[in-house]
Motif scaffolding. Structure first.
Motif, PDB file in Angstrom:
ATOM      1  N   PHE A   1     -12.185   8.414   6.040  1.00  0.00           N
ATOM      2  CA  PHE A   1     -12.310   7.683   4.781  1.00  0.00           C
ATOM      3  C   PHE A   1     -13.774   7.449   4.430  1.00  0.00           C
ATOM      4  O   PHE A   1     -14.160   7.524   3.255  1.00  0.00           O
ATOM      5  CB  PHE A   1     -11.554   6.350   4.857  1.00  0.00           C
ATOM      6  N   ASN A  18       0.838  -1.214   0.000  1.00  0.00           N
ATOM      7  CA  ASN A  18       0.000   0.000   0.000  1.00  0.00           C
ATOM      8  C   ASN A  18       0.867   1.257   0.000  1.00  0.00           C
ATOM      9  O   ASN A  18       0.620   2.202  -0.749  1.00  0.00           O
ATOM     10  CB  ASN A  18      -0.915   0.011   1.227  1.00  0.00           C
ATOM     11  N   PHE A  33      -8.292   0.762   2.216  1.00  0.00           N
ATOM     12  CA  PHE A  33      -7.342   1.770   1.737  1.00  0.00           C
ATOM     13  C   PHE A  33      -6.911   1.449   0.306  1.00  0.00           C
ATOM     14  O   PHE A  33      -6.891   2.322  -0.576  1.00  0.00           O
ATOM     15  CB  PHE A  33      -6.136   1.788   2.676  1.00  0.00           C
TER      16      PHE A  33
END
Length: 313
Positions: A108, A46, A77
């Motif tokens: 988020f 990531n 994510f």
């Protein structure tokens, strides 16, 4: 060995040495990596913006991860930065349920909810008049357990030579059902099991399912080739030569469920998705497009609803 490696991984993370983490974990054979090592690898991928690889790693430990808010956060994510917002939303909502009030999760969620398109109005769904009477006889939203044991699916199937050769098997016994579920690691929907006890696998007469484009809202269709039956002996059965476990392991389909229907393209499949329900729960039905980075499109809240929604092409 792994106990000595974990402090190094944390130190490299603090120093932004993400390539070091990837190289160190990838040196360990995949079958020897535990849940914690795989999560370190996914987190590092990531951070290197290698999000597709990260998703692949996270999905390899999905059974353990779905009850871990950090796993849900990390895979969410990756989905977010792949612009796979519906999957990201599901992951962050699961993280929020597991760890309510976390500020980063809330941030988020706000970002993603602005990006996820509104569901199309109900009137855009297929005309109930087009749904075969053998299926539409069941009330909308009825639980699978309400399916009558004598429900008749005789006219549902098209028993061509191909269907009989590759799909259709004798009705499964309770012992066979338990054995297949154990191999798949998922409990099969009651509605599906009842269907298979009457006609175990095959090609439906109606093979098209309406789905809305997430951007334009325009209606299109996905098409299936056949429904996999409960067994191992036929090529296109759940545990057969070209069945669910084979395609997940050999073709990279996500491990969150069971491939239940083939599609005309070998680069697509319809799956039971157990991410929200758990392995013993009632799964949703999704379409997975391998040719488009395994993009996932939600089709129906249950297998029963999916079958009810099939129409002729």
């Amino acid at each position: 060995m792994q106990d000595k490696l974990l402090p190094k991984l944390e130190a490299w993370h603090e120093e932004d040495e993400f390539e070091e983490i990837v190289n160190a974990v990838m040196d360990i054979p995949a079958e020897e990596r535990d849940y914690e090592l795989t999560n370190h690898l996914g987190r590092a991928l990531n951070n290197l913006e290698r999000y597709e690889e990260a998703v692949e790693q996270f999905l390899s430990v999905a059974d353990e991860g779905k009850v871990d808010p950090l796993w849900q956060y990390r895979i969410g994510f990756a989905y977010y930065y792949l612009d796979r917002y519906e999957e990201a939303l599901r992951a962050f909502e699961a993280a929020d349920r597991l760890e309510p009030g976390d500020e980063e999760i809330q941030e988020f969620l706000e970002l993603i909810r602005d990006k996820v398109p509104q569901q199309p109005p109900e009137e855009a769904a297929p005309d109930p008049a087009d749904v075969p009477a053998r299926v539409s006889a069941y009330a909308d939203g009825a639980p699978e357990a309400a399916l009558e044991s004598d429900a008749d699916f005789t006219d549902f199937w098209e028993d061509s030579d191909l269907a009989l050769e590759q799909y259709v098997m004798a009705p499964p016994t309770d012992e066979q059902i338990a054995s297949v579920e154990e191999e798949l690691v998922f409990r099969l929907p009651a509605f599906y099991v009842q269907m298979m006890k009457q006609h175990n696998g095959g090609v439906p007469r109606s093979r098209s399912f309406a789905v809305a484009d997430p951007v334009s809202g325009e209606m299109g269709h996905i098409v299936i080739s056949g429904i996999l039956g409960i067994g191992r002996e036929k090529k296109r059965s759940l545990c057969g030569e070209a069945g669910s476990r084979f395609r997940i392991e050999q073709e990279g389909y996500p491990e969150f469920g069971v491939i239940i229907c083939d599609c005309p393209s070998e680069a697509a499949a319809v799956m039971l998705d157990y991410r929200d329900s758990g392995n013993d729960g009632a799964p949703e039905v999704v379409h997975v497009d391998k040719a488009n980075n395994y993009a996932i499109t939600r089709l129906a809240p249950s297998f029963e609803a999916f079958i009810r929604g099939l129409v002729k092409e």
